[in-house]
Design a protein around this motif. Structure first.
Motif, PDB file in Angstrom:
ATOM      1  N   SER A   1      -6.294   4.510   6.329  1.00 24.60           N
ATOM      2  CA  SER A   1      -7.664   3.988   6.211  1.00 24.60           C
ATOM      3  C   SER A   1      -7.672   2.478   6.443  1.00 24.60           C
ATOM      4  CB  SER A   1      -8.293   4.266   4.850  1.00 24.60           C
ATOM      5  OG  SER A   1      -7.507   5.074   4.072  1.00 24.60           O
ATOM      6  N   TYR A   2      -6.619   1.832   5.986  1.00 24.19           N
ATOM      7  CA  TYR A   2      -6.562   0.377   6.153  1.00 24.19           C
ATOM      8  C   TYR A   2      -6.302   0.009   7.611  1.00 24.19           C
ATOM      9  CZ  TYR A   2      -5.021  -4.418   5.189  1.00 24.19           C
ATOM     10  OH  TYR A   2      -4.886  -5.770   5.185  1.00 24.19           O
TER      11      TYR A   2
ATOM     12  N   PRO B   1      -3.858   6.119   2.375  1.00 22.65           N
ATOM     13  CA  PRO B   1      -4.489   4.794   2.234  1.00 22.65           C
ATOM     14  C   PRO B   1      -4.065   3.842   3.348  1.00 22.65           C
ATOM     15  CG  PRO B   1      -3.080   5.281   0.336  1.00 22.65           C
ATOM     16  CD  PRO B   1      -3.005   6.454   1.231  1.00 22.65           C
TER      17      PRO B   1
ATOM     18  N   SER C   1       1.087   4.204  -2.972  1.00 19.38           N
ATOM     19  CA  SER C   1       0.670   5.590  -2.766  1.00 19.38           C
ATOM     20  C   SER C   1       1.871   6.530  -2.740  1.00 19.38           C
ATOM     21  CB  SER C   1      -0.158   5.708  -1.496  1.00 19.38           C
ATOM     22  OG  SER C   1       0.595   5.242  -0.415  1.00 19.38           O
TER      23      SER C   1
ATOM     24  N   LEU D   1       0.834  -1.206   0.000  1.00 14.82           N
ATOM     25  CA  LEU D   1       0.000   0.000   0.000  1.00 14.82           C
ATOM     26  C   LEU D   1       0.864   1.250   0.000  1.00 14.82           C
ATOM     27  CD1 LEU D   1      -2.876  -0.570   2.589  1.00 14.82           C
ATOM     28  CD2 LEU D   1      -3.108  -0.011   0.167  1.00 14.82           C
TER      29      LEU D   1
END
Lengths: 307, 533
Positions: A234-235, A231, A196, A192
């Motif tokens: 959020s994960y 991101p 990003s 991730l």
């Protein structure tokens, strides 16, 4: 901010209530009950058991009875682990899961981010391919494979570490479980972050920062990373909730006293009250951790304000 | 934030455990045995336990009137002797003078009256109360039709216990070894209520007392100095590992972290034997039968010929060898071998070659109008989800397909599977298993009595069989009684309401260091018989 937190907590109460209600009726739809054993009980005995645990009442009555007790902080006795109440079972096991989960999360988040940033900075180099290859592996090889393999190597053959159990709480006992618990998440965080970060490194504000001649450390560490972390954050919420509440696979494999196995055992044993207890537990964790994630958002990304 | 929480907790656990380690190491050199228990007890309350893995621990902590000795034979426990009335209905137990609770108080006859009354009290909802039903008034009291004071339990004096039975029960001394017949301490229960089984609270009368319980991690018991036979107890401390992950347990054993471990993966037997040596990997026949039941209420399974054909077509050797690696033994009788004084009748086709048996099966089906050229034979096999049960079902389906049947298989989790069968659900063929509560053939044959609603899944009904079972209860002569039971089993073996496949085996990993561990069919290995070199 305080108002935001309070209103979020208040609005989550109905959510937990709905989850509880749905779970209460859904678990009762599953065939069989807590006292259907491989070796069946005599009908008379079954009747006694059902009476003691109020299972002879209509389901709506059981539901009201249950809610009433929960409002008084009583989650009931476990139907299967008969010497314990659900609260006792969960509260005894939770600290172990939290310790294990916190270490695993820490390693996964920081390790994952570090590897992801490194790979992003060296995009398409051999180091990038190697790291991403390993993380793909970490993500796809299930932990019930990694666990026994690591145990065979480090515990059985080399005898450096114990094969399992919490032991004295000695860190040696926790090394393997933490690795197995963190590895898949570490892999996800690495991928991730890499994705990003690559995007963020190409963003206008990062290019501008570079053009101004800011040192590379500040360009990457402050300007790119801030955007690149969104991101990941959020994960973080749902992952933290699941990692901190333990994993049945890791707990079974290493014989650890955590809370994760109650999620599965409760359902398989039709231990209605235990299932409800774990459902409430995970709901609370998800609500609280998502809230924390939202707060972190506000700190990381100045464009988001909760007022 | 997470870091701070975790470090504080880790620190706390470090501190307490380091202290505990320090204290225990400075005490004295103690003999410790680490036992893989095969699973986690759901309770240590003798009224509520229901499974061997709970029994392993409870039997170390408590002692009943009779116990199983190291060879699995009934031996005196708290009772040093007993007399049985001529009609076999009154048992008078003489309790040991030096039998004591772990708090130092004496074990008295009243403790047994209290404990058994508690098990039978419907408010206790003891899952295994039925074990005590032979006691006079027990069934009535347990089903709320009678009173506690009508029970046939009487403390004549502190050391004399008189138990009156409903009818002669020749296996009653076996029943008294059962965990439901174990005494609990009244003062202890009154003081702590439901919490009495917790470490620190529990008062017990066995060779060990409970000191620590961490769910899914370890349970610790130390030698009880007040136990009457404490001088002969060689191991000071038992640590039970409650893991049920058989692969993990085998790894822990291999790493030397366990001294004995119950249950390993059957298909791993050869592998483990090669690695650990034959003497450390033990498999011995258990009093348990793995069988399939036919739903005898409906065609085609109401036809003996069909049932027989399907039964004899199953290659037990294949199941035993290929699925279970020899850890279950091929079986053709419903009552497993190893019951004292009993030999099952030999079924007719046992010695025949499997190919001949298949031919005979085809003939039988033809006669019944099924198979090639006849009506289609559709069979649905139900089993409870488990990798080995699945392999058995697939293999059996294949054997039946060879007879021209169309076979489907379906599985449900264990609760749903048995709930369906017990509620009288209709099926074709269903997997079931039974392991003995006490070493008597009655415990198996009783499953097929027509009035046994809960256990007679296939609703087998044969008045002759029921009559024989009834006669067996009335027969006082043990040899004659066994002969009647054998006659009853012969009916079952001719009519095939069930088709036994295998005898389960008790699987243990036993370290070379451990002495005194002898294989026995009842699968009881009390720690007090063991020692470590």
């Amino acid at each position: 901010m305080l108002r935001f937190i309070l209103s979020r907590l208040l609005s989550s109460a109905p959510t937990i209530f709905i989850v509880m209600t749905l779970s209460f009726f859904m678990i009762r739809l599953a065939p069989g009950g807590p006292f259907n054993l491989e070796r069946p009980l005599q009908p008379e005995v079954m009747a006694n058991l059902n009476a003691v645990y109020h299972l002879d009442q209509p389901v709506w009555k059981q539901y009201i009875f249950y809610l009433w007790n929960v409002l008084h902080g009583d989650f009931g006795p476990s139907f299967v682990y008969k010497d314990y109440t659900v609260s006792e079972l969960i509260l005894q096991a939770l600290p172990y899961s939290l310790v294990l989960g916190a270490w695993a999360l820490l390693i996964a988040v920081f390790g994952g981010i570090a590897l992801g940033v490194y790979a992003a900075l060296r995009q398409n180099s051999w180091a990038d391919y190697l790291l991403m290859g390993i993380s793909a592996l970490g993500n796809t090889v299930p932990n019930f494979v990694i666990g026994p393999v690591l145990t065979l190597i480090f515990a059985v053959s080399l005898a450096w570490l114990p094969t399992g159990s919490w032991g004295n709480g000695d860190f040696r006992h926790l090394v393997l479980p933490i690795i197995v618990l963190s590895l898949p998440q570490l892999a996800v965080f690495a991928r991730l972050t890499r994705g990003s970060m690559i995007e963020a490194l190409r963003a206008d504000h990062v290019r501008t920062a570079r053009a101004y001649g800011l040192p590379a450390r500040s360009v990457v560490g402050v300007h790119a990373l801030r955007a690149g972390l969104m991101p990941v954050i959020s994960y973080l919420g749902p992952v933290a909730a699941s990692v901190l509440t333990g994993s049945i696979i890791v707990e079974q494999m290493f014989s650890l006293p955590g809370v994760g196995r109650y999620f599965v055992l409760g359902a398989l044993n039709r231990d209605y009250t235990l299932v409800m207890g774990t459902v409430v537990l995970i709901s609370v964790f998800i609500v609280v951790l998502n809230l924390i994630v939202d707060i972190i958002y506000a700190f990381v990304d100045p464009r988001i304000r909760h007022d | 934030m997470t870091y701070r929480i975790s470090s504080r907790k880790v620190g706390k656990i470090f501190a307490t455990t380091a202290l505990a380690a320090l204290l225990s190491s400075t005490a004295f050199a103690e003999t410790v045995i680490r036992r893989g228990n095969g699973g986690e007890p759901q309770t240590l309350d003798q009224a509520k336990i229901s499974i061997d893995i709970e029994g392993f621990i409870v039997r170390d902590l408590f002692e009943g009137l009779t116990v199983y000795d190291a060879n699995g034979k009934v031996a005196p426990g708290v009772a040093e002797s007993w007399t049985i009335s001529d009609d076999g209905t009154v048992y008078t137990f003489k309790l040991r003078d030096n039998a004591k609770w772990s708090d130092g108080s004496p074990v008295v006859a009243g403790d047994f009256v209290y404990s058994m009354t508690r098990v039978l009290d419907p408010a206790t909802a003891a899952g295994y109360a039925t074990i005590l039903y032979p006691i006079k008034g027990a069934e009535a009291f347990n089903t709320s039709k009678g009173q506690a004071d009508a029970l046939g339990l009487k403390a004549v004096d502190d050391k004399t216990l008189e138990i009156t039975l409903e009818r002669a029960t020749p296996y009653f001394l076996q029943l008294m070894t059962h965990y439901t017949a174990i005494p609990v301490n009244k003062a202890n229960i009154e003081k702590f209520g439901a919490d009495f089984t917790k470490p620190g609270n529990l008062v017990s009368n066995g060779a060990y007392e409970l000191t620590e319980y961490v769910a899914n991690d370890h349970i610790t018991a130390v030698k009880n100095p007040d136990y009457w036979d404490a001088a002969n107890v060689k191991i000071d401390k038992v640590i039970y590992n409650p893991s049920e992950d058989q692969a993990a347990v085998a790894r822990a054993f291999e790493a030397g972290e366990l001294d004995v471990a119950y249950n390993f993966q059957a298909d791993q037997r050869d592998f483990l034997t090669k690695k650990l040596g034959e003497d450390q990997v033990q498999a011995s026949p258990a009093l348990a039968t793995y069988y399939y039941a036919f739903d005898t209420r409906k065609p085609p399974f109401d036809d003996v010929r069909v049932r027989k054909a399907l039964s004899i077509a199953v290659d037990r050797d294949f199941l035993s060898e290929k699925v279970y690696g020899g850890t279950q033994l091929p079986s053709y009788t419903f009552v497993p071998p190893g019951m004292e004084g009993y030999t099952s009748p030999t079924p007719a086709d046992v010695d025949k070659d499997q190919l001949d048996r298949e031919d005979e099966a085809k003939e039988l089906l033809k006669e019944a109008g099924y198979g090639e050229g006849g009506k289609p034979l559709k069979i649905d096999i139900r089993y409870n989800t488990n990798e080995n049960h699945k392999k058995v079902a697939v293999a059996v389906a294949d054997m039946w397909k060879a007879l021209g049947a169309e076979v489907t298989i379906q599985n449900l989790d264990v609760k749903s599977h048995y709930a369906y069968l017990q509620e009288g659900g209709s099926f074709d063929v269903a997997r079931a298993g039974w392991s003995a509560d006490y070493a008597d053939p009655e415990n198996f044959l009783n499953l097929l009595v027509s009035t046994n609603k809960a256990f007679n899944y296939g609703h087998y009904s044969n008045p002759k069989f029921d009559e024989l079972m009834k006669a067996s209860y009335e027969e006082k002569d043990q040899a004659k009684r066994m002969a009647i039971l054998a006659e009853a089993e012969a009916l079952v073996l001719n009519e095939y309401p069930v088709t036994p496949f295998m005898n389960n085996a008790n699987l243990w990993l036993v370290s070379r260091k451990v002495k005194g561990f002898s294989q026995n069919a009842v699968n009881e290995h009390l720690t007090k018989y063991l020692s470590i070199e």
